[in-house]
Scaffold this active site. Structure first.
Site, short mmCIF file in Angstrom:
data_model
loop_
_atom_site.label_atom_id
_atom_site.label_comp_id
_atom_site.label_asym_id
_atom_site.label_seq_id
_atom_site.Cartn_x
_atom_site.Cartn_y
_atom_site.Cartn_z
N ASP A 67 0.83 -1.21 0.00
CA ASP A 67 0.00 0.00 0.00
C ASP A 67 0.87 1.26 0.00
OD1 ASP A 67 0.96 -0.17 2.60
OD2 ASP A 67 -1.00 -0.21 3.56
N ASN A 135 -7.51 -0.13 13.67
CA ASN A 135 -8.92 -0.24 13.28
C ASN A 135 -9.19 -1.57 12.56
OD1 ASN A 135 -7.58 0.18 10.92
ND2 ASN A 135 -8.82 1.91 10.23
N HIS A 137 -7.56 -2.72 9.92
CA HIS A 137 -7.25 -2.75 8.48
C HIS A 137 -6.04 -3.64 8.19
CE1 HIS A 137 -4.41 1.06 8.44
NE2 HIS A 137 -3.81 0.02 8.96
N GLU A 142 -9.73 -0.61 4.51
CA GLU A 142 -10.28 0.02 5.71
C GLU A 142 -11.64 -0.56 6.09
OE1 GLU A 142 -8.00 1.56 7.07
OE2 GLU A 142 -7.83 3.65 6.47
P1 PGA Z 1 1.71 -0.69 12.75
O1 PGA Z 1 0.79 -0.65 11.47
O2 PGA Z 1 2.61 -1.84 12.58
O3 PGA Z 1 2.39 0.61 12.68
O4 PGA Z 1 0.79 -0.82 13.91
C1 PGA Z 1 -0.03 -1.69 11.17
C2 PGA Z 1 -1.00 -1.18 10.18
O5 PGA Z 1 -1.53 -0.09 10.36
O6 PGA Z 1 -1.22 -1.89 9.19
#
Ligand code: PGA
Length: 237
Positions: A67, A135, A137, A142
């Protein structure tokens, strides 16, 4: 689905890096999709170390970025491209023609089509290593976003925008992302989903209960899903 719970983050990272290295060693020429995020970075560092020890050739496979923030490019601290280049692609010595990442400065819809062509040209994603956001995702798939085929341009959730601040060296207003869609990720034979730390315990619990509002829950039926948690992230199971 396999559930792996390690006592410490270090144990988890070691276990995942060895499993990923073994898979890569057994599947030269395959396409691998790696998440950019704080959580998996130690796994990438360990993979690079395993390569230095002669235990894996990380350039024997191809890579697709998961992404990107629309509006951020290679010179922007916190872009997924910059994070992955500095943490993995460059230290691992992955040639430019073996990797493709989204360009957040290009037209997002055009980027999506280009990434879809890259994925298709390399036989589809066969292995992916994902994190789970606060959240729920995965990538920028999302909550409430469609289960799209291919790659998607998405409106970023408020939580994603708030949490994302930690990656940037200055204030950013980022409203859109591009991501490989959940359906394309689900076609992989092996899906590693990783979470560490107490702050992820709630969302991991909701995911494993099958909460439909959690995008990562949609991976639960996948026969090749391997969930890797440290003891803290597994705290609500
Ligand atoms: P993080 O990100 O490892 O910074 O928690 C995970 C994500 O948001 O996919």
């Amino acid at each position: 689905m396999e559930l792996h719970i390690a006592e410490t983050r270090e144990d988890l990272v070691e276990r995942m890096a060895r499993a990923a290295a073994e898979w890569i060693g057994a599947h030269p020429g395959s396409l691998v999709c790696l998440a950019a995020g704080d959580t998996p970075l130690p796994v990438y560092a360990r993979l690079v170390a395993l390569q230095a020890e002669g235990r894996v050739d990380l350039a024997s496979v191809f890579y697709a970025g998961l992404d990107e923030w629309v509006g951020l490019g290679p010179a922007d601290a916190g872009s997924c491209l910059q994070v992955m280049r500095d943490a993995f692609y460059d230290p691992a010595g992955i040639p430019a023609d073996r990797r493709r990442v989204f360009d957040g400065l290009a037209d997002p819809a055009t980027e999506c089509r280009a990434m879809e062509r890259w994925i298709e040209a390399h036989g589809g994603i066969r292995f992916t290593l994902l994190g789970i956001g606060m959240n729920g995702h995965v990538g920028f798939n999302e909550p409430g976003a469609p289960d799209g085929e291919g790659c998607l341009v998405v409106a970023l959730d408020d939580i994603t925008q708030t949490v994302g601040v930690k990656y940037f060296d200055r204030e950013r207003t980022l409203r859109q992302g591009v991501t490989v869609g959940l359906r394309s990720l689900s076609k992989a034979e092996i899906v590693f989903l990783m979470a560490t730390g107490e702050r992820k315990a709630d969302i991991v619990g909701r995911m494993l209960s099958g909460d439909p509002a959690v995008p990562a829950s949609r991976l639960l039926p996948h026969p090749g899903l391997r969930i890797y948690l440290d003891r803290e992230a597994a705290g609500r199971l």
